[in-house]
Design a protein around this motif. Structure first.
Motif, mmCIF file in Angstrom:
data_model
loop_
_atom_site.group_PDB
_atom_site.id
_atom_site.type_symbol
_atom_site.label_atom_id
_atom_site.label_comp_id
_atom_site.label_asym_id
_atom_site.label_seq_id
_atom_site.Cartn_x
_atom_site.Cartn_y
_atom_site.Cartn_z
ATOM 1 N N TYR A 198 0.820 -1.207 0.000
ATOM 2 C CA TYR A 198 0.000 0.000 0.000
ATOM 3 C C TYR A 198 0.858 1.263 0.000
ATOM 4 O O TYR A 198 0.467 2.285 -0.573
ATOM 5 C CB TYR A 198 -0.912 0.036 1.228
ATOM 6 N N LEU A 199 2.012 1.195 0.647
ATOM 7 C CA LEU A 199 2.856 2.381 0.786
ATOM 8 C C LEU A 199 3.409 2.847 -0.555
ATOM 9 O O LEU A 199 3.371 4.047 -0.863
ATOM 10 C CB LEU A 199 4.005 2.088 1.758
ATOM 11 N N LEU A 200 3.915 1.938 -1.365
ATOM 12 C CA LEU A 200 4.523 2.328 -2.636
ATOM 13 C C LEU A 200 3.530 3.021 -3.568
ATOM 14 O O LEU A 200 3.814 4.117 -4.073
ATOM 15 C CB LEU A 200 5.155 1.116 -3.322
ATOM 16 N N PRO A 201 2.366 2.431 -3.826
ATOM 17 C CA PRO A 201 1.423 3.147 -4.703
ATOM 18 C C PRO A 201 0.940 4.462 -4.108
ATOM 19 O O PRO A 201 0.673 5.415 -4.850
ATOM 20 C CB PRO A 201 0.266 2.154 -4.877
ATOM 21 N N LEU A 202 0.844 4.544 -2.780
ATOM 22 C CA LEU A 202 0.418 5.789 -2.157
ATOM 23 C C LEU A 202 1.464 6.880 -2.385
ATOM 24 O O LEU A 202 1.118 8.028 -2.707
ATOM 25 C CB LEU A 202 0.193 5.589 -0.662
ATOM 26 N N LEU A 203 2.744 6.539 -2.233
ATOM 27 C CA LEU A 203 3.804 7.520 -2.464
ATOM 28 C C LEU A 203 3.869 7.926 -3.936
ATOM 29 O O LEU A 203 4.112 9.099 -4.254
ATOM 30 C CB LEU A 203 5.147 6.954 -2.006
ATOM 31 N N LEU A 204 3.647 6.969 -4.836
ATOM 32 C CA LEU A 204 3.665 7.285 -6.265
ATOM 33 C C LEU A 204 2.532 8.226 -6.645
ATOM 34 O O LEU A 204 2.747 9.224 -7.351
ATOM 35 C CB LEU A 204 3.575 5.995 -7.097
ATOM 36 N N THR A 205 1.332 7.929 -6.166
ATOM 37 C CA THR A 205 0.215 8.815 -6.477
ATOM 38 C C THR A 205 0.378 10.167 -5.790
ATOM 39 O O THR A 205 0.009 11.202 -6.355
ATOM 40 C CB THR A 205 -1.125 8.180 -6.067
#
Length: 240
Positions: A198-205
């Protein structure tokens, strides 16, 4: 660099190529983040509603970034009487209102299945973000209500600077008061509480939304510069 960009001609030359690059980066990062986010498994507590996080949280981040830029540009314009700073402040306000509105709507959609209510007035985070939205609207309304551009700018700048006090309130609201919102999940002692999936896509968005704001801010500031130039030329022609 900032001193160099304070020159309108240099800013226009810089923003001509910087805005498209930021826009492309925003599309790539947001696309990658949403793709990874929507392919992540449902959360064990929130289920499929966790996917709203990848739209809601970045929108809230971008909204606070927009108001920080609005306040910073207003300070420069008020103290140093810099026309380009005022144009940048005016350009940031509608974008901030849009991101804040998106954060409020998606937050309500997320809150209904999780809290059993679309809105909770006792939640400090919700109310402080609503105040942020109203500050953006008040800034736009104030500037539109005053015909004299200089007076409108000064009034808007004072309001924007007063509203800066709301940013730390939004950030620390979950620590200062009892709220339904969870505490800090990323910048916390011991590391992020979110799982990497969840963390990676949240940081990307989050990065994508920030770049999107940057691209749109530059484009709107360019449009404001051109508008004021056209107004000045029209006035000069009328006086001849």
């Amino acid at each position: 660099m900032f001193a160099a960009l304070a020159n309108p001609l240099r800013f226009m030359a810089f923003s001509r190529w910087a805005a498209p690059i930021l826009g492309l980066a925003a599309l790539l990062l947001t696309g990658a983040g949403l793709t990874l986010g929507l392919s992540a498994p449902p959360d064990y507590q929130q289920g499929d509603t966790v996917w709203i996080m990848f739209v809601h949280v970045p929108a809230a981040w971008a909204a606070m970034l927009a108001y920080g830029c609005l306040g910073g540009a207003s300070f420069i314009s008020l103290v140093f009487r810099h026309a380009l700073a005022d144009q940048a402040a005016k350009a940031a306000a509608p974008l901030g209102a849009a991101f804040t509105g998106l954060a409020l709507v998606t937050g309500s959609l997320w809150g209904r299945p999780m809290w059993g209510a679309w809105w909770v007035w006792g939640d400090a985070r919700l109310v402080s973000v609503l105040v942020l939205f109203l500050l953006f609207l008040a800034y736009l309304a104030l500037r539109a209500s005053i015909d004299d551009e200089a007076k409108a700018a000064r009034a808007g700048e004072i309001l924007a600077l007063i509203g800066l006090i709301n940013l730390p309130i939004i950030h620390f609201s979950v620590e200062w008061w009892n709220t339904l919102h969870q505490g800090e999940s990323i910048l916390r002692p011991g590391g992020p509480a979110l799982a990497p999936v969840y963390l990676l896509p949240l940081l990307l968005t989050g990065a994508g939304y920030s770049f999107a704001f940057g691209a749109l801010w530059l484009a709107r500031t360019r449009a404001e510069v051109w508008r004021r130039r056209a107004t000045a030329l029209a006035l000069q022609a009328a006086l001849r």
